[in-house]
Design a protein around this motif. Structure first.
Motif, PDB file in Angstrom:
ATOM      1  N   LEU A  24       0.828  -1.206   0.000  1.00 35.05           N
ATOM      2  CA  LEU A  24       0.000   0.000   0.000  1.00 35.05           C
ATOM      3  C   LEU A  24       0.863   1.257   0.000  1.00 35.05           C
ATOM      4  O   LEU A  24       0.539   2.257  -0.647  1.00 35.05           O
ATOM      5  CB  LEU A  24      -0.938   0.000   1.212  1.00 35.05           C
ATOM      6  N   ASN A  25       1.960   1.201   0.726  1.00 34.82           N
ATOM      7  CA  ASN A  25       2.842   2.370   0.828  1.00 34.82           C
ATOM      8  C   ASN A  25       3.652   2.604  -0.443  1.00 34.82           C
ATOM      9  O   ASN A  25       3.873   3.750  -0.838  1.00 34.82           O
ATOM     10  CB  ASN A  25       3.814   2.194   2.005  1.00 34.82           C
ATOM     11  N   THR A  60      -1.838   3.302  -6.593  1.00 36.62           N
ATOM     12  CA  THR A  60      -3.188   2.820  -6.285  1.00 36.62           C
ATOM     13  C   THR A  60      -3.672   1.838  -7.350  1.00 36.62           C
ATOM     14  O   THR A  60      -4.402   0.887  -7.046  1.00 36.62           O
ATOM     15  CB  THR A  60      -4.158   4.004  -6.173  1.00 36.62           C
ATOM     16  N   ARG A 115      -5.584   1.330   6.871  1.00 41.09           N
ATOM     17  CA  ARG A 115      -4.510   1.806   5.989  1.00 41.09           C
ATOM     18  C   ARG A 115      -4.969   1.802   4.529  1.00 41.09           C
ATOM     19  O   ARG A 115      -4.536   2.649   3.742  1.00 41.09           O
ATOM     20  CB  ARG A 115      -3.279   0.914   6.144  1.00 41.09           C
ATOM     21  N   ASP A 148      -6.636   5.003   3.987  1.00 39.64           N
ATOM     22  CA  ASP A 148      -5.658   6.092   3.919  1.00 39.64           C
ATOM     23  C   ASP A 148      -5.043   6.222   2.527  1.00 39.64           C
ATOM     24  O   ASP A 148      -4.816   7.333   2.039  1.00 39.64           O
ATOM     25  CB  ASP A 148      -4.532   5.876   4.938  1.00 39.64           C
ATOM     26  N   HIS A 149      -4.742   5.098   1.897  1.00 41.21           N
ATOM     27  CA  HIS A 149      -4.001   5.107   0.632  1.00 41.21           C
ATOM     28  C   HIS A 149      -4.906   5.014  -0.602  1.00 41.21           C
ATOM     29  O   HIS A 149      -4.399   5.038  -1.728  1.00 41.21           O
ATOM     30  CB  HIS A 149      -2.989   3.957   0.608  1.00 41.21           C
TER      31      HIS A 149
END
Length: 474
Positions: free
Chosen positions: A156-157, A161, A190, A193-194
C-alpha cells in the motif's frame, strides 16, 4: 554467564577472521558465508564498497538460493543489502526467482523483512507485475498473519493505487473477515488512507453494508469509527443511518455504544434527531439510564441534541430520576438535567462578598468553600471542622469570627460586623440540641481548652499563632 578472558581470546579470531581476506579468495564459499553471522557482515561491507566486481561475485553465488536466504536468520540481511545495491536487471532476476515462494517468505519472521525490502526497491513494471501476481491470491491470509500483514501494508505504501487494486478488491470482498480481525482492522484502515476516491468509496460502501456486524465487534468497531472520523457526510451519513432501528440495542453493548456516541456527536442535524428520537420512543428508557454503557449514550444525547429535542428528552427522563438518583450514572444524568445542588442565598452572598472567593465562576457558586486565606467561607468551614472535633468553646468561636471581644480579633468594620452576626447565629444554633452537654466546657475558656491533649495539634497551633492562612479546611 560472563565470558572468561580465555573465551574472549578464542572469540576474537571469529569476529576478525575476514578482516584481511580478499573476496576473490572466497569464491565458491559465498553462499555458505551468507548464513554465518560474521561472514554475512563481511559480505554486506563488501557490497557497501559499491565495487561492481564484488557485487557480481556475490550476486552470482546467492541468487539461486534467494528463497532460502530470505528466511534465514542471517542470510535475510544479506538479501536486503543485495536488493539495495543490485542493478535493475539483477533485481528482476531476484524477484523472478523468489516469486513462486513469496507467500511463504511473507509469512516468515525473517522473510517478511527481506520481502518488504524487495517491495521497497522494485523499480520496473516487470518487477511489480511479478510481485502482484505472486501475492494477489493470498491477500486475506497475509492480512490476518502477524508477519504477512506488514507485507500488504508495504505494498500500500510503495505501489501506486492502480497497482495495489488487487488489495482493495480482496478487502472489499472479505470486508467482515478482514475488519473483525486483530491485524485486519488495521490494514483496512490503511487501505482507506491510501485509496483513491473511487477505491475509498468502494471500501466505505462495503463497510456501510456490513456496519451492523462490524460495530459490535471488538476490532470491527474501530473500522466504522474510522469512517466516521473522515468527517465527510457523504461517507458518514449513510453509515449512521444503517443503525436506525437498532440504536437502543447497540447502545447497551460495550463496543457499539462508543460508536453510537460518536454518531450522535458528528451526525448531521436531521440524522442526529432520528437517533435521539429512537431513544425517546423506547419503552426501555429506564433500562438505558441504568445500563453501564447506554447511560453514556443518554448523556451524549443531552449534550448534543437540539434545544427542542433535548427538552423532550429531559421531560421524559425527569419522572425516572428518583429511581436512579442513587446510582453513579443517575447522579451524572441528574446534574446535566437540573444542575448541581444550590445552597441558601445567605451562604452564597457571604461567599461572594469575600474578595478571595470564587464568585466569578458559575460552576463554583453552588459550592461556597474557604480558600485557606482566612475569608468568611474559610471561617464557616473551620467552625464546621471545630464542631466535628467537639470544639464548641465560645471564646474560640469568637476568635474565628473576628469578634472584638476575642484576644484574636481582627480589624473591625461594617462587613466584619455583618459576618460576626451571621457566625454568632450559627454558633447559637450549633450550641442547641445535642451540643448542650458541652456547656461546661464552654465556660472554661479557650486557652485551657485548646491545650487539652484530645484536640488535634494543627488546631492548637492555629489558635496559638492566631493565623488561619495555612489551615486546610477541606
Amino acid at each position: 554467564m560472563h565470558r572468561t578472558a580465555s573465551n574472549r581470546r578464542h572469540a576474537e579470531p571469529d569476529v576478525n577472521r575476514f578482516a584481511n581476506v580478499m573476496l576473490e579468495s572466497l569464491a565458491n564459499e559465498i553462499y555458505s558465508l551468507c548464513k554465518d553471522q560474521h561472514g554475512c557482515r563481511y559480505l554486506q561491507k563488501k557490497l557497501e564498497e559499491r565495487n561492481p566486481t564484488y557485487l557480481t561475485m556475490i550476486f552470482n553465488e546467492t541468487y539461486p538460493h534467494v528463497v532460502e536466504l530470505m528466511i534465514d536468520p542471517f542470510g535475510n540481511y544479506l538479501c536486503q543489502k543485495l536488493l539495495e545495491h543490485a542493478t535493475d536487471d539483477q533485481r528482476t532476476i531476484l524477484v523472478e526467482t523468489a516469486a513462486p515462494q513469496l507467500v511463504k517468505i511473507a509469512l516468515n519472521q525473517h522473510g517478511t523483512r527481506a520481502l518488504q525490502k524487495m517491495i521497497e526497491y522494485v523499480s520496473t513494471p516487470e518487477q511489480i507485475r511479478l510481485i502482484v501476481n505472486a501475492l494477489k491470491t493470498n491477500v486475506v491470509e497475509l492480512i490476518q498473519d502477524l508477519n504477512g500483514n506488514h507485507v500488504i501494508q508495504k505494498c500500500l505504501n510503495r505501489l501506486s493505487t492502480d497497482d495495489a487494486q488487487f488489495i482493495f478488491d480482496a478487502v472489499s470482498e472479505n470486508c467482515v473477515a478482514v475488519g473483525t480481525h486483530r491485524h485486519g482492522c488495521c490494514v483496512l484502515q490503511r487501505c482507506i488512507d491510501h485509496a483513491s476516491d473511487a477505491q475509498k468509496q468502494q471500501l466505505v460502501n462495503e463497510i456501510t453494508t456490513n456496519a451492523f456486524t462490524l460495530v459490535q465487534d471488538p476490532f470491527g468497531n474501530y473500522v466504522t469509527q474510522y469512517v466516521l472520523d473522515l468527517c465527510d457526510a457523504k461517507y458518514s451519513d449513510p453509515l449512521i443511518r444503517r443503525f436506525s432501528g437498532n440504536v437502543c440495542t447497540l447502545s447497551m453493548q460495550k463496543f457499539s455504544s462508543n460508536v453510537i456516541e460518536k454518531c450522535i456527536r458528528i451526525a448531521e442535524p436531521g440524522t442526529r434527531k432520528l437517533l435521539v428520537d429512537e431513544l425517546l420512543s423506547s419503552v426501555f428508557l429506564e433500562k438505558l439510564l441504568r445500563d453501564s454503557f447506554a447511560n453514556y449514550v443518554i448523556q451524549t444525547a443531552l449534550d448534543y441534541a437540539d434545544t427542542q429535542t433535548r427538552q423532550v428528552l429531559v421531560d421524559v427522563i425527569r419522572p425516572i430520576l428518583p429511581s436512579i438518583r442513587n446510582t453513579p450514572y443517575g447522579r451524572r444524568i441528574q446534574s446535566k438535567i437540573i444542575g448541581p445542588p444550590v445552597v441558601s442565598p445567605a451562604s452564597t452572598a457571604a461567599t461572594a462578598s469575600s474578595p478571595t472567593s470564587n464568585g466569578s465562576g458559575a460552576q463554583f457558586q453552588a459550592y461556597p468553600r474557604g480558600n485557606g486565606n482566612g475569608n468568611a467561607g474559610g471561617h464557616n468551614m473551620l467552625v464546621r471542622r471545630m464542631q466535628g472535633l467537639d470544639i464548641q468553646d465560645g471564646a474560640a468561636v469568637h476568635a474565628v469570627n473576628g469578634s472584638s471581644s476575642s484576644a484574636y480579633a481582627g480589624p473591625t468594620g461594617s462587613q466584619h460586623s455583618q459576618q460576626n452576626s451571621q457566625h454568632q447565629t450559627q454558633q447559637s444554633q450549633a450550641q442547641t440540641g445535642q451540643h448542650n452537654r458541652r456547656q461546661q466546657t464552654h465556660q472554661q475558656g479557650h486557652s485551657q481548652y485548646f491545650s487539652h491533649p484530645f484536640v488535634h495539634q494543627p488546631v492548637r497551633n492555629t489558635f496559638a499563632n492566631g493565623d488561619f492562612s495555612g489551615y486546610n479546611y477541606m
